[in-house]
Design a protein around this motif. Structure first.
Motif, PDB file in Angstrom:
ATOM      1  N   ARG A  88       0.834  -1.208   0.000  1.00 37.27           N
ATOM      2  CA  ARG A  88       0.000   0.000   0.000  1.00 37.27           C
ATOM      3  C   ARG A  88       0.866   1.254   0.000  1.00 37.27           C
ATOM      4  O   ARG A  88       1.888   1.336   0.687  1.00 37.27           O
ATOM      5  CB  ARG A  88      -0.887  -0.037   1.250  1.00 37.27           C
ATOM      6  N   ARG A  89       0.434   2.247  -0.776  1.00 35.84           N
ATOM      7  CA  ARG A  89       1.127   3.524  -0.821  1.00 35.84           C
ATOM      8  C   ARG A  89       0.275   4.596  -0.145  1.00 35.84           C
ATOM      9  O   ARG A  89      -0.949   4.566  -0.227  1.00 35.84           O
ATOM     10  CB  ARG A  89       1.456   3.919  -2.266  1.00 35.84           C
ATOM     11  N   VAL A  90       0.949   5.538   0.502  1.00 36.23           N
ATOM     12  CA  VAL A  90       0.256   6.609   1.217  1.00 36.23           C
ATOM     13  C   VAL A  90       0.868   7.955   0.826  1.00 36.23           C
ATOM     14  O   VAL A  90       1.986   8.018   0.301  1.00 36.23           O
ATOM     15  CB  VAL A  90       0.357   6.414   2.748  1.00 36.23           C
ATOM     16  N   ALA A  91       0.136   9.015   1.084  1.00 34.93           N
ATOM     17  CA  ALA A  91       0.603  10.356   0.744  1.00 34.93           C
ATOM     18  C   ALA A  91       1.852  10.714   1.543  1.00 34.93           C
ATOM     19  O   ALA A  91       2.024  10.299   2.691  1.00 34.93           O
ATOM     20  CB  ALA A  91      -0.498  11.374   1.007  1.00 34.93           C
ATOM     21  N   TYR A  92       2.727  11.504   0.924  1.00 38.52           N
ATOM     22  CA  TYR A  92       3.944  11.970   1.583  1.00 38.52           C
ATOM     23  C   TYR A  92       4.079  13.480   1.353  1.00 38.52           C
ATOM     24  O   TYR A  92       3.906  13.966   0.227  1.00 38.52           O
ATOM     25  CB  TYR A  92       5.181  11.261   1.012  1.00 38.52           C
ATOM     26  N   SER A  93       4.417  14.208   2.426  1.00 36.66           N
ATOM     27  CA  SER A  93       4.534  15.665   2.301  1.00 36.66           C
ATOM     28  C   SER A  93       5.757  16.206   3.022  1.00 36.66           C
ATOM     29  O   SER A  93       5.819  17.386   3.350  1.00 36.66           O
ATOM     30  CB  SER A  93       3.263  16.342   2.852  1.00 36.66           C
ATOM     31  N   GLY A  94       6.747  15.357   3.281  1.00 39.47           N
ATOM     32  CA  GLY A  94       7.952  15.786   3.978  1.00 39.47           C
ATOM     33  C   GLY A  94       8.973  16.417   3.050  1.00 39.47           C
ATOM     34  O   GLY A  94       8.710  16.695   1.876  1.00 39.47           O
ATOM     35  N   ASN A  95      10.186  16.620   3.566  1.00 38.06           N
ATOM     36  CA  ASN A  95      11.243  17.305   2.818  1.00 38.06           C
ATOM     37  C   ASN A  95      12.366  16.383   2.363  1.00 38.06           C
ATOM     38  O   ASN A  95      13.288  16.825   1.688  1.00 38.06           O
ATOM     39  CB  ASN A  95      11.850  18.422   3.681  1.00 38.06           C
ATOM     40  N   VAL A 138       5.382  12.527  -3.991  1.00 40.41           N
ATOM     41  CA  VAL A 138       4.169  12.899  -3.267  1.00 40.41           C
ATOM     42  C   VAL A 138       3.542  11.705  -2.569  1.00 40.41           C
ATOM     43  O   VAL A 138       2.525  11.835  -1.894  1.00 40.41           O
ATOM     44  CB  VAL A 138       3.139  13.563  -4.211  1.00 40.41           C
ATOM     45  N   ASP A 139       4.133  10.513  -2.727  1.00 39.46           N
ATOM     46  CA  ASP A 139       3.648   9.332  -2.017  1.00 39.46           C
ATOM     47  C   ASP A 139       4.809   8.398  -1.704  1.00 39.46           C
ATOM     48  O   ASP A 139       5.923   8.576  -2.201  1.00 39.46           O
ATOM     49  CB  ASP A 139       2.548   8.622  -2.813  1.00 39.46           C
ATOM     50  N   THR A 140       4.537   7.407  -0.859  1.00 37.13           N
ATOM     51  CA  THR A 140       5.559   6.459  -0.445  1.00 37.13           C
ATOM     52  C   THR A 140       4.870   5.182   0.031  1.00 37.13           C
ATOM     53  O   THR A 140       3.666   5.190   0.315  1.00 37.13           O
ATOM     54  CB  THR A 140       6.435   7.045   0.691  1.00 37.13           C
ATOM     55  N   VAL A 141       5.616   4.102   0.114  1.00 34.72           N
ATOM     56  CA  VAL A 141       5.060   2.863   0.649  1.00 34.72           C
ATOM     57  C   VAL A 141       4.812   3.034   2.148  1.00 34.72           C
ATOM     58  O   VAL A 141       5.625   3.627   2.866  1.00 34.72           O
ATOM     59  CB  VAL A 141       6.008   1.680   0.396  1.00 34.72           C
ATOM     60  N   ASP A 142       3.682   2.529   2.613  1.00 33.32           N
ATOM     61  CA  ASP A 142       3.369   2.499   4.036  1.00 33.32           C
ATOM     62  C   ASP A 142       4.166   1.348   4.663  1.00 33.32           C
ATOM     63  O   ASP A 142       3.829   0.182   4.486  1.00 33.32           O
ATOM     64  CB  ASP A 142       1.865   2.279   4.220  1.00 33.32           C
ATOM     65  N   LEU A 143       5.225   1.673   5.367  1.00 33.29           N
ATOM     66  CA  LEU A 143       6.134   0.652   5.892  1.00 33.29           C
ATOM     67  C   LEU A 143       5.573  -0.109   7.082  1.00 33.29           C
ATOM     68  O   LEU A 143       6.058  -1.198   7.396  1.00 33.29           O
ATOM     69  CB  LEU A 143       7.473   1.293   6.269  1.00 33.29           C
ATOM     70  N   GLN A 144       4.600   0.442   7.777  1.00 30.83           N
ATOM     71  CA  GLN A 144       3.927  -0.265   8.870  1.00 30.83           C
ATOM     72  C   GLN A 144       4.904  -0.980   9.807  1.00 30.83           C
ATOM     73  O   GLN A 144       4.847  -2.192  10.005  1.00 30.83           O
ATOM     74  CB  GLN A 144       2.913  -1.270   8.308  1.00 30.83           C
ATOM     75  N   GLY A 145       5.831  -0.199  10.361  1.00 29.75           N
ATOM     76  CA  GLY A 145       6.752  -0.754  11.339  1.00 29.75           C
ATOM     77  C   GLY A 145       7.995  -1.406  10.765  1.00 29.75           C
ATOM     78  O   GLY A 145       8.791  -1.966  11.524  1.00 29.75           O
ATOM     79  N   LEU A 146       8.165  -1.357   9.454  1.00 36.44           N
ATOM     80  CA  LEU A 146       9.341  -1.983   8.842  1.00 36.44           C
ATOM     81  C   LEU A 146      10.573  -1.084   8.847  1.00 36.44           C
ATOM     82  O   LEU A 146      11.659  -1.518   8.451  1.00 36.44           O
ATOM     83  CB  LEU A 146       9.026  -2.384   7.396  1.00 36.44           C
ATOM     84  N   GLN A 147      10.419   0.175   9.274  1.00 37.26           N
ATOM     85  CA  GLN A 147      11.527   1.120   9.181  1.00 37.26           C
ATOM     86  C   GLN A 147      12.799   0.612   9.847  1.00 37.26           C
ATOM     87  O   GLN A 147      13.907   0.851   9.359  1.00 37.26           O
ATOM     88  CB  GLN A 147      11.133   2.466   9.816  1.00 37.26           C
ATOM     89  N   ALA A 148      12.649  -0.103  10.968  1.00 41.19           N
ATOM     90  CA  ALA A 148      13.820  -0.561  11.720  1.00 41.19           C
ATOM     91  C   ALA A 148      14.643  -1.578  10.951  1.00 41.19           C
ATOM     92  O   ALA A 148      15.811  -1.824  11.279  1.00 41.19           O
ATOM     93  CB  ALA A 148      13.381  -1.151  13.063  1.00 41.19           C
ATOM     94  N   GLN A 149      14.064  -2.179   9.907  1.00 40.71           N
ATOM     95  CA  GLN A 149      14.782  -3.181   9.114  1.00 40.71           C
ATOM     96  C   GLN A 149      15.592  -2.571   7.976  1.00 40.71           C
ATOM     97  O   GLN A 149      16.350  -3.283   7.310  1.00 40.71           O
ATOM     98  CB  GLN A 149      13.788  -4.196   8.557  1.00 40.71           C
ATOM     99  N   ALA A 150      15.430  -1.281   7.751  1.00 40.02           N
ATOM    100  CA  ALA A 150      16.111  -0.626   6.630  1.00 40.02           C
ATOM    101  C   ALA A 150      17.619  -0.557   6.866  1.00 40.02           C
ATOM    102  O   ALA A 150      18.078  -0.270   7.980  1.00 40.02           O
ATOM    103  CB  ALA A 150      15.551   0.776   6.430  1.00 40.02           C
ATOM    104  N   ILE A 151      18.389  -0.839   5.824  1.00 45.41           N
ATOM    105  CA  ILE A 151      19.844  -0.767   5.915  1.00 45.41           C
ATOM    106  C   ILE A 151      20.387   0.126   4.804  1.00 45.41           C
ATOM    107  O   ILE A 151      19.886   0.103   3.677  1.00 45.41           O
ATOM    108  CB  ILE A 151      20.488  -2.165   5.818  1.00 45.41           C
ATOM    109  N   PRO A 152      21.402   0.942   5.096  1.00 48.19           N
ATOM    110  CA  PRO A 152      22.025   1.753   4.049  1.00 48.19           C
ATOM    111  C   PRO A 152      22.954   0.893   3.207  1.00 48.19           C
ATOM    112  O   PRO A 152      23.607  -0.016   3.723  1.00 48.19           O
ATOM    113  CB  PRO A 152      22.801   2.804   4.834  1.00 48.19           C
ATOM    114  N   VAL A 153      23.013   1.171   1.914  1.00 52.32           N
ATOM    115  CA  VAL A 153      23.904   0.435   1.017  1.00 52.32           C
ATOM    116  C   VAL A 153      24.965   1.409   0.521  1.00 52.32           C
ATOM    117  O   VAL A 153      24.860   1.996  -0.561  1.00 52.32           O
ATOM    118  CB  VAL A 153      23.131  -0.209  -0.152  1.00 52.32           C
ATOM    119  N   GLU A 154      25.977   1.619   1.345  1.00 54.62           N
ATOM    120  CA  GLU A 154      27.077   2.504   0.984  1.00 54.62           C
ATOM    121  C   GLU A 154      28.068   1.713   0.131  1.00 54.62           C
ATOM    122  O   GLU A 154      28.520   0.633   0.536  1.00 54.62           O
ATOM    123  CB  GLU A 154      27.760   3.046   2.232  1.00 54.62           C
ATOM    124  N   VAL A 155      28.408   2.236  -1.034  1.00 55.28           N
ATOM    125  CA  VAL A 155      29.297   1.527  -1.950  1.00 55.28           C
ATOM    126  C   VAL A 155      30.276   2.489  -2.605  1.00 55.28           C
ATOM    127  O   VAL A 155      30.015   3.688  -2.713  1.00 55.28           O
ATOM    128  CB  VAL A 155      28.504   0.775  -3.049  1.00 55.28           C
TER     129      VAL A 155
END
Length: 291
Positions: A170-177, A182-199
């Motif tokens: 599901r996608r939801v509206a986004y209005s941040g900076n 203008v929209d993004t996936v509704d992560l529903q608590g998944l944010q903590a699983q995100a990892i940066p891919v620095e290369v």
């Protein structure tokens, strides 16, 4: 980052294939030579200077204007391989194709290239699944994200949530900076699983079309985060992609480039349906987010 995700020296092993099937991504550190990366940097400047053909929206270049100032005016160009022989050759780069043939199929086709020039201060791209935009029939969509500059947290590297969800989320509206969307996936608590891919420059990140990924804004003052992203899929799957309504509905878009193996649909021929275009600062593609 999990070491099983790293394809060292481009040598794909069975454990890499199993990791990709489960977690939806792989990283091939410095797969592309620095000489090739230098050539890509020069080609990037030539494209945005209009030296590979004019694309609607390209701005005039003043005499003596440095490449950095030219590139600051833009976000990305879609389908640069249609005007740049150098970018076209990269679609079939042997090191990249070798990995694609292992994680997708011996028969691989490419349907899109995108050249990003995230300048200092430019916003990122919100959480999304590529399959939402480019529908395949067998879930084989794979992005090959080629770092032309070092990609760091500070200049807006990729972020990934490991895994391959079995559905479009599901996608939801986004209005941040942070994001230019203008929209993004509704992560529903998944944010903590995100990892940066620095290369490092020359590295390639492979990710499945269902795998959640995003990038943050470039918060540096002087570091670009340029990347070439090509999209591939199993040649045995048809491609019902209308380019977000830009093209007539189709069961199998044939604006493709074969990069490995055989094309089961070669009898259909190929078309030139897409043309290069500049990505807008604010992205409003297929917006149906709940508001």
């Amino acid at each position: 980052m999990n070491t099983d995700a790293l394809v060292k020296e481009g040598k794909l092993q069975q454990q890499h294939i199993e990791f990709y099937n489960q977690y939806g991504y792989l990283v091939a550190p410095e797969l592309i030579s620095l000489a090739e990366i230098d050539a890509l940097k020069a080609e990037t400047a030539a494209i945005f200077r209009g030296e590979r053909g004019m694309v609607e929206g390209l701005m005039p270049v003043t005499p003596g204007e440095p490449d950095s100032e030219v590139l600051r005016k833009y976000v990305a160009i879609h389908f640069p391989h249609k005007i740049s022989p150098a970018i076209f050759r990269f679609l079939s780069h042997p090191q990249i194709v070798n990995i694609l043939a292992g994680i997708i199929s011996p028969n691989v086709k490419c349907m899109q290239s995108m050249l990003f020039v995230k300048a200092p201060g430019k916003k990122g791209q919100s959480w999304h699944q590529d399959e939402y935009y480019i529908p395949t029939r067998d879930c084989s969509l794979t992005g090959a994200w080629i770092a032309i500059d070092d990609a760091t947290i500070e200049n807006g590297c990729l972020w990934i949530i490991p895994g391959r969800p079995g559905h479009i989320m599901r996608r939801v509206a986004y209005s941040g900076n942070e994001y230019a969307d203008v929209d993004t996936v509704d992560l529903q608590g998944l944010q903590a699983q995100a990892i940066p891919v620095e290369v490092k420059a020359g590295s390639v990140v492979f990710f499945n079309g269902y795998t959640l990924h995003s990038s943050l804004a470039n918060k540096t003052n002087d570091c670009f985060r340029t990347a070439l992203v090509n999209h591939y899929m199993n040649a045995a799957s048809m491609l019902p992609w209308d380019q977000d309504g830009k093209l007539p509905p189709t069961e199998d878009l044939r604006d493709i480039v074969m990069v490995a193996g055989d094309d089961p649909y070669a009898w259909k021929g190929v078309t030139e349906a897409n043309a290069p275009y500049l990505r807008p600062e604010v992205l409003k593609i297929k917006v149906d987010a709940e508001r």
